[in-house]
Scaffold this motif. Sequence first.
Motif, short mmCIF file in Angstrom:
data_model
loop_
_atom_site.label_atom_id
_atom_site.label_comp_id
_atom_site.label_asym_id
_atom_site.label_seq_id
_atom_site.Cartn_x
_atom_site.Cartn_y
_atom_site.Cartn_z
N LEU A 60 2.33 -10.13 50.63
CA LEU A 60 1.41 -10.52 49.55
C LEU A 60 0.82 -9.28 48.93
O LEU A 60 0.59 -8.31 49.62
CB LEU A 60 0.29 -11.39 50.10
N PRO A 61 0.57 -9.21 47.69
CA PRO A 61 0.61 -10.18 46.61
C PRO A 61 1.93 -10.21 45.85
O PRO A 61 2.15 -11.13 45.07
CB PRO A 61 -0.51 -9.71 45.68
N LEU A 62 2.83 -9.22 46.06
CA LEU A 62 4.09 -9.25 45.31
C LEU A 62 4.99 -10.40 45.70
O LEU A 62 5.87 -10.79 44.93
CB LEU A 62 4.84 -7.93 45.48
N SER A 63 4.78 -10.96 46.88
CA SER A 63 5.61 -12.09 47.28
C SER A 63 5.37 -13.30 46.38
O SER A 63 6.25 -14.15 46.23
CB SER A 63 5.37 -12.45 48.74
N TRP A 64 4.22 -13.37 45.76
CA TRP A 64 3.97 -14.46 44.81
C TRP A 64 4.96 -14.39 43.66
O TRP A 64 5.45 -15.41 43.20
CB TRP A 64 2.55 -14.41 44.26
N LEU A 65 5.23 -13.18 43.19
CA LEU A 65 6.19 -13.04 42.10
C LEU A 65 7.60 -13.45 42.53
O LEU A 65 8.34 -14.08 41.79
CB LEU A 65 6.21 -11.60 41.59
N VAL A 66 7.96 -13.09 43.76
CA VAL A 66 9.28 -13.46 44.28
C VAL A 66 9.36 -14.97 44.46
O VAL A 66 10.39 -15.59 44.18
CB VAL A 66 9.57 -12.73 45.60
N MET A 67 8.27 -15.58 44.88
CA MET A 67 8.27 -17.02 45.11
C MET A 67 8.32 -17.82 43.80
O MET A 67 8.65 -19.00 43.80
CB MET A 67 7.04 -17.44 45.92
N LEU A 83 11.93 -10.17 49.09
CA LEU A 83 10.63 -10.08 49.77
C LEU A 83 10.49 -8.76 50.51
O LEU A 83 9.43 -8.13 50.47
CB LEU A 83 10.46 -11.25 50.75
N THR A 84 11.57 -8.32 51.16
CA THR A 84 11.53 -7.04 51.86
C THR A 84 11.38 -5.90 50.87
O THR A 84 10.60 -4.96 51.10
CB THR A 84 12.80 -6.86 52.70
N ALA A 85 12.10 -5.96 49.77
CA ALA A 85 11.98 -4.93 48.73
C ALA A 85 10.58 -4.91 48.15
O ALA A 85 10.04 -3.83 47.86
CB ALA A 85 13.02 -5.17 47.63
N ALA A 86 9.96 -6.07 48.00
CA ALA A 86 8.58 -6.12 47.51
C ALA A 86 7.64 -5.42 48.49
O ALA A 86 6.71 -4.72 48.07
CB ALA A 86 8.14 -7.57 47.32
N GLY A 87 7.89 -5.58 49.78
CA GLY A 87 7.08 -4.87 50.78
C GLY A 87 7.26 -3.37 50.68
O GLY A 87 6.29 -2.61 50.80
N PHE A 88 8.49 -2.91 50.44
CA PHE A 88 8.72 -1.47 50.30
C PHE A 88 8.06 -0.93 49.03
O PHE A 88 7.53 0.19 49.04
CB PHE A 88 10.21 -1.17 50.30
N VAL A 89 8.07 -1.71 47.96
CA VAL A 89 7.40 -1.29 46.73
C VAL A 89 5.89 -1.18 46.97
O VAL A 89 5.24 -0.24 46.52
CB VAL A 89 7.71 -2.26 45.58
N GLN A 90 5.33 -2.12 47.71
CA GLN A 90 3.91 -2.07 48.01
C GLN A 90 3.58 -0.88 48.91
O GLN A 90 2.52 -0.28 48.78
CB GLN A 90 3.45 -3.38 48.67
N ALA A 91 4.49 -0.53 49.83
CA ALA A 91 4.27 0.65 50.67
C ALA A 91 4.25 1.91 49.81
O ALA A 91 3.41 2.80 50.02
CB ALA A 91 5.34 0.74 51.74
N TRP A 92 5.16 2.00 48.85
CA TRP A 92 5.16 3.15 47.96
C TRP A 92 3.86 3.18 47.15
O TRP A 92 3.28 4.25 46.94
CB TRP A 92 6.37 3.11 47.02
#
Length: 111
Positions: A60-67, A83-92
Motif C-alpha cells: 500500500l498505497p501503490l497496490s491500490w493502483l494495481v488493484m 504488486l511486487t514491482a510496486a513495492g520495489f518502486v516504493q522502496a526506491w
Amino acid sequence: MRSVRGIARFAARYRRGPLALVVSGVYVLLVVAARVVVEVGMRQPEDQGLSAVMLILVTLPLSWLVMMIPSEAVPAGISLFLLTAAGFVQAWFLWWILRGPRVDAPPAREG
C-alpha cells in the motif's frame, strides 16, 4: 554488481544516506518475504487466495493502483508481479525521500 562496501560508500554521499539505505532495504526484504509467502500459499491445496492480501497490504498505497486493473485483463501471476514491482518502486521512493541532500566532498588539500 557492487560490493557491500561500495554501496555503503554510495549511501554515505548523502546526509541521511545510511539511514535511508537501511529503511529502504528492510522494506525490500519485507516485500520479498510477502511475495514468498504468497507463492508458497498459492501452491497449497487449501489456499483460497487470501495469502495475497498480505502482499497487497505491504505494498500500500501503490497496490491500490494495481488493484484498479480489471482482473480479466491481467492473469494472476502478472498482477503479483505488478504488486511486487510496486513495492520495489516504493522502496526506491523511500530511499529518494529519506536520503536528504548530497553532502559536498571537502576540497582536496594541496601539498
